[in-house]
Design a protein around this motif. Structure first.
Motif, mmCIF file in Angstrom:
data_model
loop_
_atom_site.group_PDB
_atom_site.id
_atom_site.type_symbol
_atom_site.label_atom_id
_atom_site.label_comp_id
_atom_site.label_asym_id
_atom_site.label_seq_id
_atom_site.Cartn_x
_atom_site.Cartn_y
_atom_site.Cartn_z
ATOM 1 N N ASN A 1 52.839 22.044 -7.050
ATOM 2 C CA ASN A 1 51.439 22.423 -7.276
ATOM 3 C C ASN A 1 50.511 21.222 -7.087
ATOM 4 O O ASN A 1 50.524 20.286 -7.884
ATOM 5 C CB ASN A 1 51.279 22.997 -8.687
ATOM 6 N N LEU B 1 51.761 33.226 -2.115
ATOM 7 C CA LEU B 1 52.329 34.247 -3.001
ATOM 8 C C LEU B 1 52.644 35.533 -2.230
ATOM 9 O O LEU B 1 53.633 36.207 -2.520
ATOM 10 C CB LEU B 1 51.415 34.544 -4.194
ATOM 11 N N LYS C 1 56.255 37.085 -2.309
ATOM 12 C CA LYS C 1 56.453 38.446 -2.832
ATOM 13 C C LYS C 1 57.182 39.302 -1.810
ATOM 14 O O LYS C 1 58.067 40.076 -2.158
ATOM 15 C CB LYS C 1 55.096 39.095 -3.131
ATOM 16 N N ILE D 1 51.864 24.350 -3.095
ATOM 17 C CA ILE D 1 50.993 25.454 -3.477
ATOM 18 C C ILE D 1 49.667 24.886 -3.971
ATOM 19 O O ILE D 1 49.634 23.942 -4.760
ATOM 20 C CB ILE D 1 51.661 26.392 -4.518
ATOM 21 N N ALA D 2 48.565 25.444 -3.442
ATOM 22 C CA ALA D 2 47.231 25.035 -3.919
ATOM 23 C C ALA D 2 46.594 26.286 -4.511
ATOM 24 O O ALA D 2 46.891 26.666 -5.628
ATOM 25 C CB ALA D 2 46.423 24.433 -2.778
ATOM 26 N N GLY D 3 45.756 27.000 -3.722
ATOM 27 C CA GLY D 3 45.219 28.275 -4.212
ATOM 28 C C GLY D 3 46.318 29.304 -4.351
ATOM 29 O O GLY D 3 46.317 30.131 -5.254
ATOM 30 N N GLY D 4 47.272 29.254 -3.436
ATOM 31 C CA GLY D 4 48.437 30.139 -3.507
ATOM 32 C C GLY D 4 48.192 31.544 -2.984
ATOM 33 O O GLY D 4 49.084 32.381 -2.997
ATOM 34 N N THR D 5 46.969 31.823 -2.504
ATOM 35 C CA THR D 5 46.654 33.208 -2.121
ATOM 36 C C THR D 5 47.492 33.667 -0.931
ATOM 37 O O THR D 5 47.817 34.840 -0.827
ATOM 38 C CB THR D 5 45.158 33.360 -1.781
ATOM 39 N N ASN E 1 37.312 32.206 -4.383
ATOM 40 C CA ASN E 1 37.265 31.376 -5.597
ATOM 41 C C ASN E 1 38.562 30.611 -5.817
ATOM 42 O O ASN E 1 38.621 29.729 -6.661
ATOM 43 C CB ASN E 1 36.991 32.255 -6.825
ATOM 44 N N MET E 2 39.631 30.986 -5.131
ATOM 45 C CA MET E 2 40.918 30.305 -5.305
ATOM 46 C C MET E 2 41.365 29.577 -4.039
ATOM 47 O O MET E 2 41.934 28.495 -4.102
ATOM 48 C CB MET E 2 42.000 31.317 -5.690
ATOM 49 N N LYS F 1 47.203 21.666 -6.788
ATOM 50 C CA LYS F 1 45.856 22.116 -7.144
ATOM 51 C C LYS F 1 45.186 21.190 -8.156
ATOM 52 O O LYS F 1 43.969 21.065 -8.176
ATOM 53 C CB LYS F 1 45.937 23.540 -7.700
ATOM 54 N N LEU G 1 39.107 35.965 -3.702
ATOM 55 C CA LEU G 1 40.049 35.082 -2.994
ATOM 56 C C LEU G 1 39.387 33.743 -2.683
ATOM 57 O O LEU G 1 40.017 32.690 -2.787
ATOM 58 C CB LEU G 1 40.538 35.740 -1.699
#
Lengths: 157, 329
Positions: free
Chosen positions: B53, B36, B40, B29-33, B108-109, B55, B106
């Motif tokens: 992680n 996730l 979910k 996982i980095a930004g995770g956008t 930004n992440m 990141k 988004l």
């Protein structure tokens, strides 16, 4: 799995025990009771859950709370100071840039970031700044008008 | 989201170590956008036990230019790439592609590595487990592709095999026009994969335990111009229906080189080689560009509901070529 994290939320330091699979949004709303940050699509697309992390807008629904460890978080509850609304909030009220209010916390926070970086954005810059925030009531016109007023610009219609 | 364990790793070696210690049950996982969303909706048969992680790995968010071209660390955020004066000036299609992704929040992440490694947007593949059960398909290991007989309006018009999901990465399209590659690290050491070979119809070229560490762009042809176009249903917050990145070189009014990369029409970014060849040595007058655009989509085999993408692709190629050649004046 749980983990202890430290967050600065609206200027206050918090130490929290969180599930590692909790999003920052859920921690803000459920653990800290800060319900001003809204859960819209929960997929990072609508902008209702926007908070500022170290000054930058991010969708808190798409960020694990553990990944915000050590960061500075500003939610809508931290925008007003000493019981007095922020100028952005005042102008949103005046211009009717609020209807149902669901997008408003996110809109206010991206506006804050925009104006912090650039006090006089033009209409295009304003539109780009709010591009990640979906509003289903206003058609955006009053929101843009409100931000234009803050930026000291007259809107060309 | 269902529970998982989460660890921070200090470096690439540790990340690769964990990936290899927990094969099939760990994810980076980095930004995770993107991840996730996958977790979910619980779309995959195997839910990860461990998220690694990456990141916080220091020094993996660099942007460097030297005589070998441009190197971009995997953890560079899309917002940073889109704003970088160097990238905007010289590698315009990359900056424009990055800027076209998702929302400002988004970007930004989200990281460049994640943009290339993200899961497909096919709505059968992404169907949430919580609403009637996840959909099995070839991409998930077994079962037929439901898009073939179902609603395939956003699926591929070229190159599908077993799976007809389109490549969702906008950076991939831009990188294809720049002839970029992806540097990886894995248990057996690192390797460099050209962008054209990275995407497969059923996934990508990453082996188990391998991660993206860098994007590479070789030096640009002298005097070249670039142009990026992306067609979406709504302007912000949308994946491409079709995207196009072109690079052109014009000398004394004659096209010396043309690169045309098409995105979201195939499992990976697709170079329109026939159209590129056709343009070489010709004066880019309107008739020539129109013919090149027709050639760029020649051989497309649309599915039942996405024939319209062929026409969009043709028009985007034409407009991108016009704009790129106009930039030489």
């Amino acid at each position: 799995m749980k983990k202890v994290i430290k967050l600065t939320v609206n200027g206050m330091e918090k130490e929290l025990l969180v599930d590692v699979h909790s999003t920052l949004l859920d921690v803000l709303r459920e653990d800290l009771g800060l319900k001003g940050t809204k859960k819209g699509c929960n997929q990072g697309e609508c902008g209702a859950c926007t908070v500022l992390i170290d000054g930058n807008p991010v969708p808190s629904c798409s960020l694990l709370a553990v990944k915000a460890d050590g960061k500075d978080v500003l939610t809508i509850e931290g925008v007003a100071e000493a019981g007095k609304l922020h100028a952005i909030q005042e102008v949103f009220n005046e211009k009717g840039a609020i209807q149902c209010g669901f997008c408003t916390p996110g809109m206010i926070l991206v506006t804050k970031k925009l104006l912090d970086d650039n006090p006089n954005p033009d209409e295009q810059e304003i539109k780009e700044a709010i591009a990640g925030n979906i509003c289903r009531c206003t058609g955006y016109a009053q929101i843009i008008e409100a931000i234009m007023a803050l930026a000291g610009r007259k809107q060309v219609r | 989201m269902k529970p998982f364990r989460h660890i921070n790793v200090p470096g690439v070696a540790e990340a690769v170590d964990y990936l290899n210690k927990f094969p099939g049950s760990s994810r980076l996982i980095a930004g995770g956008t993107d991840l996730l969303g996958v977790l979910k909706d619980d779309i995959l048969p195997a839910y990860p036990e461990l998220l690694i992680n990456i990141k916080a790995i220091p020094g993996l968010d660099y942007l460097r230019e030297d005589e070998n071209g441009l190197s971009i660390g995997a953890l560079v955020k899309l917002a940073f790439l889109a704003r970088s004066p160097l990238v905007r000036e010289k590698y315009k299609v990359l900056a424009d592609a990055a800027r076209s992704v998702g929302t400002p929040q988004l970007r930004n992440m989200a990281t460049v590595g994640g943009n290339l490694g993200q899961e497909t947007r096919c709505w059968y593949y992404r169907y949430p487990h919580g609403i009637g059960g996840r959909i099995q398909c070839q991409r998930k290991g077994s079962g037929p592709c439901l898009a073939v007989g179902g609603d395939n309006r956003y699926h591929v018009i070229m190159g599908g095999k077993g799976c007809f999901a389109a490549c969702p990465s906008d950076l991939a399209t831009a990188l294809a026009a720049l002839e970029g590659s992806i540097k990886t690290e894995g248990a057996g050491g690192g390797r460099i994969i050209s962008i054209g070979e990275f995407f497969h119809p059923l996934g990508n070229a990453l082996k188990a335990g391998e991660m993206i560490v860098e994007l590479q762009v070789p030096p640009l042809p002298a005097g070249s111009r670039q142009h990026w176009l992306k067609y979406t249903l709504r302007e912000p917050v949308d994946f491409a229906v079709v995207s196009v990145a072109v690079l052109t070189v014009l000398e004394a009014g004659i096209c010396r080189e043309a690169r045309i990369a098409l995105g979201a029409v195939a499992p990976g970014p697709l170079r329109a080689l026939q159209a590129e060849q056709f343009l070489k040595g010709k004066e880019p007058i309107p008739e020539v560009l129109q013919e090149a655009a027709v050639l760029a989509v020649q051989g497309a085999k649309p599915l039942s509901k996405n024939g319209y993408k062929v026409e969009i692709a043709r028009v985007l190629v034409l407009r991108a070529l016009e704009a790129s050649f106009a930039g030489h004046k």
